[in-house]
Write an enzyme that holds these catalytic residues in place. Sequence first.
Site, PDB file in Angstrom:
ATOM      1  N   HIS A   1      78.050  38.630  17.585  1.00 56.76           N
ATOM      2  CA  HIS A   1      77.383  39.833  17.036  1.00 56.76           C
ATOM      3  C   HIS A   1      76.084  39.454  16.301  1.00 56.76           C
ATOM      4  O   HIS A   1      75.654  40.157  15.393  1.00 56.76           O
ATOM      5  CB  HIS A   1      78.300  40.593  16.075  1.00 56.76           C
ATOM      6  CG  HIS A   1      79.638  40.907  16.651  1.00 56.76           C
ATOM      7  ND1 HIS A   1      79.928  42.083  17.298  1.00 56.76           N
ATOM      8  CD2 HIS A   1      80.771  40.155  16.703  1.00 56.76           C
ATOM      9  CE1 HIS A   1      81.194  42.055  17.706  1.00 56.76           C
ATOM     10  NE2 HIS A   1      81.720  40.897  17.367  1.00 56.76           N
TER      11      HIS A   1
ATOM     12  N   SER B   1      47.053  35.532  17.735  1.00 55.64           N
ATOM     13  CA  SER B   1      46.768  36.955  17.609  1.00 55.64           C
ATOM     14  C   SER B   1      45.266  37.131  17.517  1.00 55.64           C
ATOM     15  O   SER B   1      44.566  36.284  16.968  1.00 55.64           O
ATOM     16  CB  SER B   1      47.446  37.498  16.357  1.00 55.64           C
ATOM     17  OG  SER B   1      46.767  38.648  15.902  1.00 55.64           O
TER      18      SER B   1
ATOM     19  N   LYS C   1      49.015  33.755  13.136  1.00 56.12           N
ATOM     20  CA  LYS C   1      50.121  33.995  14.057  1.00 56.12           C
ATOM     21  C   LYS C   1      50.234  32.955  15.176  1.00 56.12           C
ATOM     22  O   LYS C   1      49.249  32.465  15.686  1.00 56.12           O
ATOM     23  CB  LYS C   1      49.975  35.376  14.729  1.00 56.12           C
ATOM     24  CG  LYS C   1      50.158  36.551  13.836  1.00 56.12           C
ATOM     25  CD  LYS C   1      51.601  36.856  13.429  1.00 56.12           C
ATOM     26  CE  LYS C   1      52.574  37.066  14.554  1.00 56.12           C
ATOM     27  NZ  LYS C   1      52.559  38.420  15.097  1.00 56.12           N
TER      28      LYS C   1
ATOM     29  N   GLU D   1      59.161  35.475  25.428  1.00 52.95           N
ATOM     30  CA  GLU D   1      59.235  36.942  25.518  1.00 52.95           C
ATOM     31  C   GLU D   1      59.150  37.400  26.964  1.00 52.95           C
ATOM     32  O   GLU D   1      59.836  38.328  27.398  1.00 52.95           O
ATOM     33  CB  GLU D   1      58.102  37.577  24.713  1.00 52.95           C
ATOM     34  CG  GLU D   1      58.225  37.352  23.219  1.00 52.95           C
ATOM     35  CD  GLU D   1      56.956  37.775  22.489  1.00 52.95           C
ATOM     36  OE1 GLU D   1      56.910  38.909  22.004  1.00 52.95           O
ATOM     37  OE2 GLU D   1      56.010  36.974  22.427  1.00 52.95           O
TER      38      GLU D   1
END
Length: 456
Positions: A151, A272, A278, A285
Amino acid sequence: MSRFRDPPDPLFKRMNDSIGFDWRLAPYDVDQSRAHASALATLGVLDAEELEQIVSGLDSIAGELEREEFRIEPVDEDVHMAIERRLTEIAGPVGGKLHTGRSRNDQVATDVSMFVRAHSLTAIELIGELMGRLLELAERHRDWPMPGYTHLQRAQPIYLGHHLLAHFWMLRRDSERFRAALAAAGELPLGSGALAGVNWELDREAIAASLGFERLASNSLDAVSNRDFVLDYLYAAAVCGTHLSRLGQEIVLWSSQEFGFCEVADAFSSGSSIMPQKKNPDAAELLRAKAPRISSRLGSLLGSLHALPLGYSKDMQEDKEALFDAADTIQLCLAAAAGMLGGIEFDREALTAAAADEFPAATDVADMLVRRGVPFREAHGIVASIVRRALAEGRKLSDLGDEELEGLPPELGDEYRRLLEGQGWIDSKVSGPGTSAVRLAEQLEAATEALRELEA
Ligand code: ARG
């Protein structure tokens, strides 16, 4: 001469032509045509000189394809007609003899089988490389503790090597699924013609042998209607892509500041445009995001084949874009996943700190009671109330004194604390597939062997 009086409407042509994508079958179509021409020569349909003219014409076409000089003309509806048109330009009217005893229906089924076979092998090779990366990483991090999750809540600590090998075994099953697709595409359709067979007793054994097919299709109608092997390939790719999405998601989570378990190399990350600090795990992804694209290709082809009467229908032309896109996508994902894992760095301190929590020892405390004859369910209840108390008071399990260990026989207090201090709850997982160091060592050996088998 044609049966038609009117030319095709441009809209119909746009919808009907497959040359825009099936040009990718050209190398297979050329190889298939060489084998078919030999079979025609064996039957005396082509004499030696005609065979030689056709084969040398096909060789020229193969050269044009390799040099990317093959020109598609507006009249070319699909790859099969384009190649026959070009062959006739090069070799003259003898080119028109090549279609004897063959229909585009068995021709396309044969080309697509060859494509599936070649790309199943490529996928298996890429999977092997990725498994190699995972095995290397697992060896190197065999004794690094980390939390295991259920979980997405910390559940029980395991070794990072154990976690990485979980992905290894998923991929091994993927390679088996691609093997199944390879085998399914191993039946030669040629000789089936449009649907009923052809008027020539082609030497199909010889054709199969020269093209690498293992078996001959037994029923011409089935052979031209069959796209099971494409579905098998798409299923293998969809499951494999789904596996990679789970790997990608873990890397996304682990490389976040919240987890801080790993860092993806610059070469597989992006920055970024506005936030200079970043570093984003884009490759991971995209592994996550590409999976549904592959599985939707499986869904769409199942849809195209649904309730389709036997025999060729134009619906079947839809198999190609689904197959090509899935093959490109899974190959890219597998290679990128291997590249990304090649440069990943894990943070031992962060992983160890996250795994150091004592609460995962709860199962071990319960098992300590079980060893004294307490039924597990009852032991679970006793430990749950001890855990509740520790949590409520913001204390560690090992800080509780004997009198606070409600339900625990007092003579077990020392053993209770020893168990917690020993922090042995990773190495206590001694069952066969468990994470303990001994079992993990065996697992690493088994994985090495599995990889050797795959590469053999
Ligand atoms: N371009 C077609 C396809 O990809 C080839 C088969 C055409 N057969 C036919 N009967 N029209 O499916």
